[in-house]
Scaffold this active site. Structure first.
Site, PDB file in Angstrom:
ATOM      1  N   GLU A 151     -22.435 -12.308  12.904  1.00  0.00           N
ATOM      2  CA  GLU A 151     -21.825 -11.280  11.823  1.00  0.00           C
ATOM      3  C   GLU A 151     -20.598 -11.984  11.449  1.00  0.00           C
ATOM      4  O   GLU A 151     -20.139 -12.113  10.166  1.00  0.00           O
ATOM      5  CB  GLU A 151     -21.069 -10.310  12.837  1.00  0.00           C
ATOM      6  CG  GLU A 151     -22.150  -9.224  13.118  1.00  0.00           C
ATOM      7  CD  GLU A 151     -21.541  -8.032  13.788  1.00  0.00           C
ATOM      8  OE1 GLU A 151     -22.224  -7.010  13.842  1.00  0.00           O
ATOM      9  OE2 GLU A 151     -20.843  -8.433  14.695  1.00  0.00           O
ATOM     10  N   ASP A 173      -5.858   9.044  -9.823  1.00  0.00           N
ATOM     11  CA  ASP A 173      -5.973   9.492 -11.179  1.00  0.00           C
ATOM     12  C   ASP A 173      -4.996   8.539 -12.085  1.00  0.00           C
ATOM     13  O   ASP A 173      -4.657   7.385 -11.453  1.00  0.00           O
ATOM     14  CB  ASP A 173      -4.851  10.772 -10.843  1.00  0.00           C
ATOM     15  CG  ASP A 173      -3.522  10.700 -10.700  1.00  0.00           C
ATOM     16  OD1 ASP A 173      -2.752   9.674 -11.169  1.00  0.00           O
ATOM     17  OD2 ASP A 173      -3.227  11.150  -9.393  1.00  0.00           O
ATOM     18  N   LYS A 185       0.842  -1.047  -0.187  1.00  0.00           N
ATOM     19  CA  LYS A 185       0.113  -0.046   0.058  1.00  0.00           C
ATOM     20  C   LYS A 185       1.014   1.256  -0.047  1.00  0.00           C
ATOM     21  O   LYS A 185       1.689   1.332   0.827  1.00  0.00           O
ATOM     22  CB  LYS A 185      -0.818   0.091   1.115  1.00  0.00           C
ATOM     23  CG  LYS A 185      -1.944   1.209   1.268  1.00  0.00           C
ATOM     24  CD  LYS A 185      -2.996   0.926   2.413  1.00  0.00           C
ATOM     25  CE  LYS A 185      -3.568   2.340   2.924  1.00  0.00           C
ATOM     26  NZ  LYS A 185      -4.283   1.931   4.147  1.00  0.00           N
TER      27      LYS A 185
HETATM   28  C1  GLA Z   1      -3.527   7.118   5.388  1.00  0.00           C
HETATM   29  C2  GLA Z   1      -4.242   6.232   4.623  1.00  0.00           C
HETATM   30  C3  GLA Z   1      -4.670   5.371   5.813  1.00  0.00           C
HETATM   31  C4  GLA Z   1      -3.826   4.779   6.803  1.00  0.00           C
HETATM   32  C5  GLA Z   1      -2.990   5.717   7.227  1.00  0.00           C
HETATM   33  C6  GLA Z   1      -1.928   5.429   8.147  1.00  0.00           C
HETATM   34  O1  GLA Z   1      -4.392   8.166   6.009  1.00  0.00           O
HETATM   35  O2  GLA Z   1      -5.283   6.796   3.890  1.00  0.00           O
HETATM   36  O3  GLA Z   1      -5.518   4.202   5.177  1.00  0.00           O
HETATM   37  O4  GLA Z   1      -2.809   3.719   5.785  1.00  0.00           O
HETATM   38  O5  GLA Z   1      -2.688   6.536   6.263  1.00  0.00           O
HETATM   39  O6  GLA Z   1      -1.111   6.378   8.752  1.00  0.00           O
END
Ligand code: GLA
Length: 730
Positions: free
Chosen positions: A614, A534, A476
């Site tokens: 859940e 983008d 990420k």
């Molecule tokens: C950003 C991201 C979140 C998380 C935080 C971590 O805000 O959008 O999803 O990963 O950073 O600091």
């Protein structure tokens, strides 16, 4: 074929399956735009009839023909400084300080396949599925040449644009502005839609009539931003989802941009999109050239749905790359809202065990696993494992997670640095900061100078070392602030204006290298949620975390706006806990699931803390996502309502062959003593018979599209809707 030329007339026509785009060099070599719209198979110049307009002058060659004004004619790539007083596409300063540029037609060439752009993301296509038209223009008084490139993807109704500005002389010139797209629309009344917002409320469509003068949507934040999106729609006032004329454009670029729309004195419209000229300048020495990023255009006379379908397809199939672009994405669990910074290996493993038991494919470890990182005040830049939290290192944690049958993903924020970090203490000169000034801090962090080779090298080394240290399937890639205090120790005073664009080029270079060297690692883009959503980022990351707002109700608006341009497979979307951490709102579990399914789908909570009921629901949701995922990502997406004005948010996915459709969404508020809502489906085969799964009712496609489907009576607020339609006899 898509490109037709009449050399005698210097007339060019680009045709796609349903559209035609025309321009022509007049007898003076001025490149006039003639038409973008339906196929006409006819030179549309006959419509260009102009009066003698006071205070709109002529180029010298036009002698006393006072109707021939470049200030009123539609132009293909308007230049600054020579008497077109509308928005220019290109402005330069010559070595003598003069600022005029008078580009005239010089020649053309047609190539098979789609051009690419050095160092920049761009649409790509198989050679037989695309063509390139190159038009060369040259200045009447200097050695400046401009090449306009048009990429034509005939089947997709897509035309791409990029420009190369070449200094063919020996003295330097300074580029002040170089747009990627300029589109004159000489006929018709138009409205403009742009996508505005803020952190946790991105890409809300705003539709306004055009006013005379210039309207603008832009970012000067160094990133495409939460606040405005590098995309636009220009539409007829009667344009709706299924009918009406509309033009769309998006920019394949992740830095500061500017889109300006001008309604001129003759009620003609001009749209210009490119790098934000307020944060741009580029010195071109003799023999050098500059390539603008790419802009992508489409036209639809069947309303916004068709426009979105064209864009979804080209982004998904011709911009996104790598092994994940068309693959079903893993259902992931991200620990951010479950733990924030407060975790250790045992806690993460426990979360992973619960997730694995319910069918989640991948555990993503978010912020806090590295350096000294217990809050957002320190640690960024130190991309090595925090052994206090993860004793035994990443390798052993990843192996344990893999033993549960899951993959593992990891959060990075490579472009940023905390002042309280080893990296900053060792290399304080690596940040973007003006030496004599205190820099702006945002989320307590500074920004690395991505134009520097040593910074890129360091980031590549540290990220690749982590990727090699354990079996990591996903990154990420976050970026949690905007950029100001522009200054690079590596650039001379006159080149400082190049830094914002050089930053983006550096970012792309690093992403490209990681994409090439780690083809099995999928990168998900992120910038405080959707602050850099983008098409430039989508070239390197097939999905982007859509927003830090995980509230399902809020997400319906955010995802509605996003869907005008970007495909569903690009949208990172998760189920989170209630009360929601951004709004305090409580929405039903099932509603959160159908909303998150309009994307890559995953969870952002500790599944172990759920009730048994859940947990069973999670199991079934994942099963359903696996069943519907191919339809959701490969099908055509239809917006069935406008959640910003109506009492429900409903959308539909229809398979290419129209054999099935899925309607998802929610009714916001139950209204007592009212008739049931009849929602009109879209995109079905009118003569087909469709069965509603579950109830077994069968209706014709024509009935479902023109009459509608009666929704169940609702009880409470934010009630989920799921209707699966199956065509009979297939
Ligand atoms: C950003 C991201 C979140 C998380 C935080 C971590 O805000 O959008 O999803 O990963 O950073 O600091």
């Amino acid at each position: 074929m898509g490109i037709k030329v009449n050399e005698k007339e210097s007339f060019f026509s680009i045709t796609t399956q349903n559209t035609e785009y025309q321009f022509k060099a007049d007898k003076f070599g001025v490149l006039k735009h003639l038409w973008y719209g339906e196929k006409t198979e006819c030179d549309m110049e006959y419509l260009l009839d102009y009066p003698d307009v006071g205070f709109s002058g002529q180029i010298y060659d036009a002698a006393d023909d006072r109707t021939n004004s470049i200030d009123t004619m539609p132009l293909e790539y308007p230049c600054g400084g020579i008497g077109d007083f509308r928005i220019p596409a290109v402005r330069v300063v010559h070595a003598d300080g003069s600022t005029a540029l008078d580009l005239r037609y010089k020649g053309y060439c047609i190539k098979n396949g789609k051009y690419s752009i050095p160092g920049l993301p761009a649409v790509y296509a198989e050679e037989k599925k695309a063509q390139t038209l190159e038009i060369t223009l040259s200045d009447t008084a200097s050695d400046t040449e401009v090449i306009l490139r048009y990429g034509v993807l005939e089947e997709l109704d897509i035309i791409t644009r990029s420009t190369e500005i070449c200094n063919k002389g020996s003295s330097p010139i300074f580029l002040k502005e170089a747009a990627s797209l300029s589109l004159d629309i000489p006929f018709g009344d138009w409205e403009w839609i742009h996508f505005q917002g803020r952190h946790t409320k991105e890409r809300v469509p705003e539709r306004t009539p055009l006013i005379h003068g210039i309207q603008e949507s832009s970012s000067s934040r160094g990133m495409s931003s939460h606040h405005q999106n590098p995309s636009f729609v220009i539409c007829s006032p009667d344009c709706s989802e299924q009918a009406g004329k509309c033009y769309g454009g998006f920019f394949v670029y992740s830095g500061s941009f500017q889109t300006r729309i001008e309604l001129d004195q003759l009620n003609q419209t001009r749209a210009v999109m490119g790098i934000n000229p307020n944060l741009f300048g580029w010195k071109l020495k003799g023999g050098e050239s500059f390539h603008t990023p790419e802009a992508v255009m489409t036209y639809s006379n069947e309303g916004f749905s068709k426009l979105s379908h064209n864009f979804h397809k080209v982004i998904r199939e011709n911009i996104c790359r790598g092994k994940y672009k068309l693959a079903e994405r893993p259902v992931l669990l991200n620990n951010w809202e479950a733990t924030y910074f407060d975790f250790d290996a045992d806690k993460i493993l426990k979360i992973a065990e619960n997730a694995a038991a319910l069918g989640v494919d991948m555990l993503v470890l978010d912020d806090g696993w590295f350096g000294k990182r217990d809050s957002d005040t320190s640690g960024l830049g130190d991309w090595f494992v925090n052994e206090k939290k993860l004793s035994g290192g990443l390798g052993s944690l990843v192996e344990k997670i893999k033993a549960l049958g899951m993959k593992f993903g990891l959060w990075f924020e490579p472009e940023m640095v905390s002042e309280d970090s080893e990296l900053y203490r060792t290399h304080p000169d690596w940040v973007i900061k003006i030496p004599s000034r205190k820099p702006n801090r945002a989320r307590c962090q500074l920004v690395l100078d991505m134009s520097r080779k040593d910074v890129l090298e360091n980031l590549y080394d540290s990220i690749s070392a982590i990727l090699k240290s354990a079996d990591i399937s996903y990154i990420k890639w976050d970026a949690n602030r905007n950029i100001c205090d522009w200054y690079s120790g590596e650039l001379s005073a006159e080149n400082q204006c190049e830094l914002p664009h050089r930053y983006v080029l550096g970012l792309y270079e690093l992403l490209e290298r990681l994409n090439m060297d780690f083809p099995d690692v999928m990168i998900e883009g992120c910038s405080g949620g959707g602050g850099r959503f983008d098409a430039g980022m989508l070239y390197y990351c097939p999905q982007i975390w859509c927003s830090d707002d995980t509230d399902a109700f809020e997400r319906t608006e955010i995802q509605y706006g996003t869907s005008f341009i970007y495909p569903i497979s690009a949208v990172g979307s998760h189920v989170s806990v209630v009360p929601n951490h951004q709004t305090g709102r409580i929405t039903p579990f099932e509603t959160r699931a159908v909303t998150a399914m309009a994307g890559s789908f995953g969870y952002e909570l500790d599944l172990g803390k759920l009730s048994e009921d859940e947990k069973q629901a999670v199991f079934r949701q994942i099963e359903r996502f696996k069943k519907y995922g191919p339809l959701i990502h490969n099908g055509k997406y239809y917006r069935l309502s406008d959640p910003t004005t109506e009492n429900y948010a409903l959308w539909e996915y229809v398979s290419e062959d129209k054999s099935e459709a899925l309607i998802h969404g929610m009714v916001f508020r139950t209204v007592p003593n009212m008739k049931r809502i009849a929602i009109r489906a879209a995109g079905l085969s009118p003569e087909g018979e469709y069965m509603i799964e579950g109830s077994g009712e069968i209706y014709s496609g024509a009935a479902l599209m023109n009459g509608g489907i009666l929704l169940q009576r609702t009880w409470g607020d934010h009630c989920p809707v799921e209707i699966h339609l199956i065509k009979q006899g297939v």
